[in-house]
Design a protein around this motif. Structure first.
Motif: not given
Length: 150
Positions: A61-70, A72-90
């Protein structure tokens, strides 16, 4: 000189069509087996690839500008979910935005894997703006012939 917005790119149009289709067929944890991807987007959806080899599935997955702390990778059964957030540039107080295209906010991408994986051996690596999740396949069960008694 007038500022003219370019027409949407093919990738953006594809993403819009996928969003409409996803809203139409969305079910909890991708219960329908019509499409392998179920995508939920709050703000944007990073591009995602699902690759299969003999021994594993790999999600990139392309996640430029998103630190790994932001992320989350989860697996439930056969379902992989990747979520996160990118901060707005000030911006500096003296700056006025003339054009803005960078996406920010939260996202969730869900992929229904085609087969079972070994949960204890899943590895995730984030390098150069690419999140790679390696999901080793389970060993196929050996089929044995069962004798029928009379």
């Amino acid at each position: 000189m007038a500022l003219v917005k370019n027409p949407p790119s093919v990738a953006a149009a594809k993403r819009d069509i996928e969003d409409v289709l996803d809203r139409f067929i969305r079910t909890p944890f991708g219960a329908l087996d019509i499409f392998p991807f179920a995508q939920t987007t709050e703000a944007f959806a990073p591009a995602l690839d699902l690759v299969e080899t003999e021994k594993e599935y790999t999600v990139r997955m392309e996640v430029p500008g998103i630190p790994k702390e932001n992320l989350d990778v989860n697996l439930v059964g056969r379902t992989l979910t990747v979520s996160g957030h990118r901060e707005k540039v000030t911006r500096e107080p003296r700056e006025s935005m003339l054009w803005e295209e960078r996406e920010y906010g939260s996202f969730t991408r869900t992929v229904r894997l085609p087969g079972d994986v070994v949960e204890g051996k899943i590895e995730a690596l984030c390098q150069d703006g690419i999140l790679s999740v390696h999901l080793p396949k389970t060993e196929p069960t050996v089929k044995s012939k069962i004798m029928i008694k009379s």
